[in-house]
Design a protein around this motif. Structure first.
Motif, PDB file in Angstrom:
ATOM      1  N   GLY A 367      -3.088  -6.699 -15.874  1.00  0.00           N
ATOM      2  CA  GLY A 367      -2.688  -5.382 -15.421  1.00  0.00           C
ATOM      3  C   GLY A 367      -3.647  -4.812 -14.399  1.00  0.00           C
ATOM      4  N   PHE A 368      -4.938  -4.960 -14.659  1.00  0.00           N
ATOM      5  CA  PHE A 368      -5.954  -4.476 -13.724  1.00  0.00           C
ATOM      6  C   PHE A 368      -5.819  -5.191 -12.381  1.00  0.00           C
ATOM      7  CE2 PHE A 368     -10.147  -4.695 -11.764  1.00  0.00           C
ATOM      8  CZ  PHE A 368     -10.580  -3.379 -11.826  1.00  0.00           C
ATOM      9  N   ALA A 369      -5.682  -6.508 -12.409  1.00  0.00           N
ATOM     10  CA  ALA A 369      -5.579  -7.291 -11.174  1.00  0.00           C
ATOM     11  C   ALA A 369      -4.364  -6.869 -10.353  1.00  0.00           C
ATOM     12  CB  ALA A 369      -5.499  -8.776 -11.501  1.00  0.00           C
ATOM     13  N   VAL A 370      -3.225  -6.690 -10.999  1.00  0.00           N
ATOM     14  CA  VAL A 370      -2.002  -6.332 -10.287  1.00  0.00           C
ATOM     15  C   VAL A 370      -2.109  -4.938  -9.678  1.00  0.00           C
ATOM     16  CG1 VAL A 370       0.456  -5.817 -10.570  1.00  0.00           C
ATOM     17  CG2 VAL A 370      -0.513  -7.880 -11.599  1.00  0.00           C
ATOM     18  N   VAL A 371      -2.644  -3.986 -10.448  1.00  0.00           N
ATOM     19  CA  VAL A 371      -2.763  -2.620  -9.930  1.00  0.00           C
ATOM     20  C   VAL A 371      -3.716  -2.574  -8.745  1.00  0.00           C
ATOM     21  CG1 VAL A 371      -3.585  -0.293 -10.468  1.00  0.00           C
ATOM     22  CG2 VAL A 371      -2.126  -1.503 -12.085  1.00  0.00           C
ATOM     23  N   ILE A 372      -4.845  -3.289  -8.824  1.00  0.00           N
ATOM     24  CA  ILE A 372      -5.784  -3.322  -7.707  1.00  0.00           C
ATOM     25  C   ILE A 372      -5.120  -3.924  -6.468  1.00  0.00           C
ATOM     26  CG2 ILE A 372      -7.910  -4.383  -6.845  1.00  0.00           C
ATOM     27  CD1 ILE A 372      -8.386  -2.079  -8.739  1.00  0.00           C
ATOM     28  N   ALA A 373      -4.342  -4.987  -6.661  1.00  0.00           N
ATOM     29  CA  ALA A 373      -3.666  -5.623  -5.533  1.00  0.00           C
ATOM     30  C   ALA A 373      -2.657  -4.684  -4.878  1.00  0.00           C
ATOM     31  CB  ALA A 373      -2.978  -6.905  -5.998  1.00  0.00           C
ATOM     32  N   VAL A 374      -1.864  -3.999  -5.699  1.00  0.00           N
ATOM     33  CA  VAL A 374      -0.866  -3.066  -5.163  1.00  0.00           C
ATOM     34  C   VAL A 374      -1.556  -1.921  -4.432  1.00  0.00           C
ATOM     35  CG1 VAL A 374       0.922  -1.404  -5.782  1.00  0.00           C
ATOM     36  CG2 VAL A 374       0.884  -3.654  -6.875  1.00  0.00           C
ATOM     37  N   TYR A 375      -2.606  -1.385  -5.039  1.00  0.00           N
ATOM     38  CA  TYR A 375      -3.334  -0.292  -4.412  1.00  0.00           C
ATOM     39  C   TYR A 375      -3.933  -0.719  -3.080  1.00  0.00           C
ATOM     40  CZ  TYR A 375      -7.062   3.092  -3.589  1.00  0.00           C
ATOM     41  OH  TYR A 375      -7.889   4.020  -3.019  1.00  0.00           O
ATOM     42  N   THR A 376      -4.521  -1.907  -3.039  1.00  0.00           N
ATOM     43  CA  THR A 376      -5.107  -2.433  -1.808  1.00  0.00           C
ATOM     44  C   THR A 376      -4.057  -2.558  -0.712  1.00  0.00           C
ATOM     45  OG1 THR A 376      -6.879  -3.651  -2.911  1.00  0.00           O
ATOM     46  CG2 THR A 376      -6.188  -4.478  -0.775  1.00  0.00           C
ATOM     47  N   ALA A 377      -2.893  -3.080  -1.072  1.00  0.00           N
ATOM     48  CA  ALA A 377      -1.830  -3.248  -0.086  1.00  0.00           C
ATOM     49  C   ALA A 377      -1.355  -1.902   0.456  1.00  0.00           C
ATOM     50  CB  ALA A 377      -0.668  -4.015  -0.705  1.00  0.00           C
ATOM     51  N   ILE A 378      -1.200  -0.914  -0.432  1.00  0.00           N
ATOM     52  CA  ILE A 378      -0.734   0.407   0.003  1.00  0.00           C
ATOM     53  C   ILE A 378      -1.774   1.081   0.893  1.00  0.00           C
ATOM     54  CG2 ILE A 378      -0.131   2.726  -0.783  1.00  0.00           C
ATOM     55  CD1 ILE A 378       1.121   1.437  -3.253  1.00  0.00           C
ATOM     56  N   LEU A 379      -3.042   1.047   0.453  1.00  0.00           N
ATOM     57  CA  LEU A 379      -4.097   1.666   1.251  1.00  0.00           C
ATOM     58  C   LEU A 379      -4.230   0.978   2.605  1.00  0.00           C
ATOM     59  CD1 LEU A 379      -6.311   3.825   1.303  1.00  0.00           C
ATOM     60  CD2 LEU A 379      -7.878   2.141   0.322  1.00  0.00           C
ATOM     61  N   GLY A 380      -3.936  -0.318   2.641  1.00  0.00           N
ATOM     62  CA  GLY A 380      -4.043  -1.063   3.890  1.00  0.00           C
ATOM     63  C   GLY A 380      -3.071  -0.613   4.958  1.00  0.00           C
ATOM     64  N   ILE A 381      -1.986   0.035   4.562  1.00  0.00           N
ATOM     65  CA  ILE A 381      -1.059   0.587   5.544  1.00  0.00           C
ATOM     66  C   ILE A 381      -1.767   1.642   6.392  1.00  0.00           C
ATOM     67  CG2 ILE A 381       1.079   1.893   5.860  1.00  0.00           C
ATOM     68  CD1 ILE A 381       1.570  -0.905   4.882  1.00  0.00           C
ATOM     69  N   PHE A 382      -2.655   2.415   5.746  1.00  0.00           N
ATOM     70  CA  PHE A 382      -3.325   3.518   6.423  1.00  0.00           C
ATOM     71  C   PHE A 382      -4.723   3.151   6.925  1.00  0.00           C
ATOM     72  CE2 PHE A 382      -0.447   5.202   3.193  1.00  0.00           C
ATOM     73  CZ  PHE A 382       0.417   5.914   4.002  1.00  0.00           C
ATOM     74  N   VAL A 383      -5.330   2.126   6.316  1.00  0.00           N
ATOM     75  CA  VAL A 383      -6.662   1.698   6.729  1.00  0.00           C
ATOM     76  C   VAL A 383      -6.600   0.211   7.032  1.00  0.00           C
ATOM     77  CG1 VAL A 383      -9.120   1.782   6.192  1.00  0.00           C
ATOM     78  CG2 VAL A 383      -7.559   3.385   5.093  1.00  0.00           C
ATOM     79  N   PRO A 384      -6.034  -0.171   8.190  1.00  0.00           N
ATOM     80  CA  PRO A 384      -5.836  -1.588   8.488  1.00  0.00           C
ATOM     81  C   PRO A 384      -7.123  -2.274   8.926  1.00  0.00           C
ATOM     82  CG  PRO A 384      -5.084  -0.262  10.311  1.00  0.00           C
ATOM     83  CD  PRO A 384      -5.529   0.700   9.259  1.00  0.00           C
ATOM     84  N   SER A 385      -8.022  -2.486   7.972  1.00  0.00           N
ATOM     85  CA  SER A 385      -9.306  -3.097   8.303  1.00  0.00           C
ATOM     86  C   SER A 385      -9.861  -3.804   7.096  1.00  0.00           C
ATOM     87  CB  SER A 385     -10.295  -2.026   8.761  1.00  0.00           C
ATOM     88  OG  SER A 385     -11.619  -2.449   8.539  1.00  0.00           O
ATOM     89  N   GLY A 386     -10.105  -5.108   7.191  1.00  0.00           N
ATOM     90  CA  GLY A 386     -10.664  -5.839   6.066  1.00  0.00           C
ATOM     91  C   GLY A 386     -12.020  -5.325   5.656  1.00  0.00           C
ATOM     92  N   GLY A 387     -12.970  -5.222   6.601  1.00  0.00           N
ATOM     93  CA  GLY A 387     -14.310  -4.787   6.267  1.00  0.00           C
ATOM     94  C   GLY A 387     -14.401  -3.293   6.046  1.00  0.00           C
ATOM     95  N   GLY A 388     -13.797  -2.512   6.964  1.00  0.00           N
ATOM     96  CA  GLY A 388     -13.857  -1.069   6.828  1.00  0.00           C
ATOM     97  C   GLY A 388     -13.186  -0.588   5.565  1.00  0.00           C
ATOM     98  N   LYS A 389     -12.023  -1.125   5.255  1.00  0.00           N
ATOM     99  CA  LYS A 389     -11.289  -0.698   4.062  1.00  0.00           C
ATOM    100  C   LYS A 389     -12.000  -1.134   2.790  1.00  0.00           C
ATOM    101  CE  LYS A 389      -7.112  -2.365   3.095  1.00  0.00           C
ATOM    102  NZ  LYS A 389      -7.157  -2.797   1.677  1.00  0.00           N
ATOM    103  N   LEU A 424       1.001  -7.510   7.739  1.00  0.00           N
ATOM    104  CA  LEU A 424       2.352  -7.937   8.081  1.00  0.00           C
ATOM    105  C   LEU A 424       3.270  -6.760   8.407  1.00  0.00           C
ATOM    106  CD1 LEU A 424       2.721 -10.627   5.276  1.00  0.00           C
ATOM    107  CD2 LEU A 424       2.435 -11.067   7.727  1.00  0.00           C
ATOM    108  N   VAL A 425       2.794  -5.546   8.120  1.00  0.00           N
ATOM    109  CA  VAL A 425       3.587  -4.345   8.351  1.00  0.00           C
ATOM    110  C   VAL A 425       2.936  -3.453   9.401  1.00  0.00           C
ATOM    111  CG1 VAL A 425       4.624  -2.314   7.258  1.00  0.00           C
ATOM    112  CG2 VAL A 425       4.406  -4.449   5.965  1.00  0.00           C
ATOM    113  N   ASN A 426       1.620  -3.273   9.277  1.00  0.00           N
ATOM    114  CA  ASN A 426       0.881  -2.420  10.212  1.00  0.00           C
ATOM    115  C   ASN A 426       0.452  -3.244  11.420  1.00  0.00           C
ATOM    116  OD1 ASN A 426      -1.189  -0.935  11.537  1.00  0.00           O
ATOM    117  ND2 ASN A 426      -1.511   0.247   9.686  1.00  0.00           N
ATOM    118  N   PRO A 427       0.756  -2.796  12.643  1.00  0.00           N
ATOM    119  CA  PRO A 427       0.519  -3.635  13.827  1.00  0.00           C
ATOM    120  C   PRO A 427      -0.902  -3.599  14.376  1.00  0.00           C
ATOM    121  CG  PRO A 427       1.552  -1.589  14.480  1.00  0.00           C
ATOM    122  CD  PRO A 427       1.483  -1.553  12.978  1.00  0.00           C
TER     123      PRO A 427
END
Length: 484
Positions: A367-389, A424-427
């Protein structure tokens, strides 16, 4: 056949190819510019802090004081793009690309071939992958004997960054966690140092990378437009002439070293000697986990491959525009991280601390792993940066992982696996590739969004199942450096 005729015949496509066409038309109409996402992210984080009870002064102070916190890391990430670009555009690599472009024999195979090579190169350097993939797509598009959809080729060239980049050697989060000097002190206290043996070189991470490469290649193959739905580079009005500019003539004696191979060769020997010394005196994983060492090797490699300082500097000049997005957006990510972690609200708690409590309440396991993954993906829409995010997420995500005794190395990899999804969504990270392809983001996002819809459930399943094969290891905090 005209472009208009091809466009009207697109609905005759079936299966994944038709879905990709529908998505491409939607994004053409509705997708905003990449910079808008970063600006919107700052506004949302500031509003969240205000709703948390932070004073307006605390929010604006955190924003301004934290704006330049990632200056060094911003330069390092810009150098990833610059070094990758210079290596990819060197004459030896150009000749390799020309040979590789002759391999595929059908349109669908050409698209999947570009996707596979882009992802394979991305394991070494995601900046190299972007430019290499783009140049390979252009080389295939120039073939007179093969009619391939140029948009699908471009989307395939992006798959190195859109699918597996964060699982490779240039992973920003893994590089950051492996380098004590680059970690903010507060984060270092939570995570300690995690070398590549605990992150990208675990068998679970390598297996995930292999699965995603195979899946992405198959999707690219079966979603490639066929027949009347194909839109070539010529249909899109793209100039495919990649003839190298003639070298400028040497006009004065003082320029002879600029046209000589002597200095690049000597610098190459110095770098090779330094690299050998590093491997002889330090553990293997420590050496390859060094971001500065990694960038040094790629920078000098580009110099050597271009042959002369003049040719190398011309390549650098062309590469610099591709770093613009990173240079203007990373400060916004730093500001977001500062607001999240420093703007105290009601009860003296920041938004970051509230998020840590929330994730801790989920408990350990899948459950923890899945929630972290979903949260990371959602936040990545607004913060498209591997290191910065990662610097935005890491303080509370890693604290939560420690609290629930989730393996810290795998937590980094959960982030890395899910981090590629929003690309794959944020350009944002398409920008260097788009400059090579001479296309717009909306030309590619229909195909990449199709990849996203299939990747998402697979990624969530992998982080859940593979996470159960790890055990918790306490963080290893390096000893403090002696005072001067």
């Amino acid at each position: 056949m005209t472009t208009a005729a091809k466009s009207t015949s697109a609905p005759s496509e079936k299966g994944l190819a038709r879905v990709a066409q529908v998505m491409a038309r939607w994004t053409e109409k509705w997708f905003p510019d990449a910079y808008v996402f970063a600006l919107g992210g700052v506004v949302l984080v500031a509003l969240a802090a205000l709703l948390n009870g932070s004073s307006p002064q605390a929010v604006v102070d955190s924003f301004g004081n934290g704006f330049w916190d990632l200056t060094a890391f911003t330069l390092q990430m810009a150098m990833v793009v610059l070094t990758g670009y210079t290596v990819a555009t060197s004459p030896p690599v150009a000749r390799l690309i020309a040979r590789l472009a002759l391999v595929p024999q059908t349109a669908a195979t050409a698209v999947s071939f570009v996707a596979f090579l882009s992802m394979s190169v991305s394991f070494l350097n995601w900046g190299l992958s972007l430019v290499f993939g783009g140049l390979l797509a252009r080389a295939i598009a120039r073939r007179r004997d093969l009619q391939v959809d140029y948009r699908a080729l471009g989307a395939a060239a992006f798959m190195g960054l859109g699918a597996v980049w964060a699982l490779g050697l240039s992973s920003s989060a893994a590089q950051l966690q492996a380098t004590a000097a680059s970690l903010p002190p507060a984060l270092l206290e939570i995570t300690g140092v995690l070398d590549f043996g605990k992150t990208i070189f675990t068998w679970q991470s390598l297996l995930t990378c292999a699965i995603l490469i195979a899946l992405t290649t198959l999707i690219a193959h079966f979603s490639a437009p066929r027949g009347a739905a194909i839109r070539t580079a010529q249909d899109l009005g793209v100039d495919l002439d990649d003839s190298p500019e003639p070298a400028a003539r040497r006009e004065r004696p003082g320029e002879w070293l600029e046209y000589s191979r002597i200095l690049p060769v000597l610098l190459g020997l110095l770098t090779a000697g330094w690299l050998v010394s590093q491997f002889l005196t330090k553990p293997f994983l420590t050496v390859i986990s060094s971001l500065n060492g990694y960038l040094l090797v790629f920078l000098i490699l580009g110099l050597v491959l271009h042959g002369t300082p003049r040719n190398f500097l011309q390549a650098v000049t062309k590469a610099v525009p591709a770093t613009a997005g990173i240079l203007v957006q990373f400060p916004l990510y730093a500001a977001m991280a500062a607001i999240l972690t420093k703007a105290e609200g009601s009860g003296g708690m920041t938004v970051s601390e509230h998020l840590a409590e929330f994730f801790t309440s989920i408990g350990s396991g899948g459950g923890f792993a899945v929630v972290i993954a979903v949260y990371t993906a959602i936040l990545g829409i607004f913060v498209p940066s591997g290191g910065g995010k990662w610097l935005v997420e890491a303080p509370y995500v890693m604290q939560s992982a420690t609290d629930v005794e989730m393996n810290l190395g795998w937590t980094v990899q959960i982030y890395n696996i899910a981090e590629a999804l929003p690309n794959l969504v944020n350009p944002f990270f398409m920008l260097p590739l788009l400059a090579v392809l001479k296309l717009r983001a909306r030309d590619l996002v229909g195909f990449t969004f199709l990849q996203f819809t299939i990747h998402l459930p697979v990624v969530l399943l992998l982080v859940w199942l593979l996470g159960m094969t790890f055990s918790f290891e306490p963080p290893v905090i390096p000893p403090a450096a002696p005072a001067p």
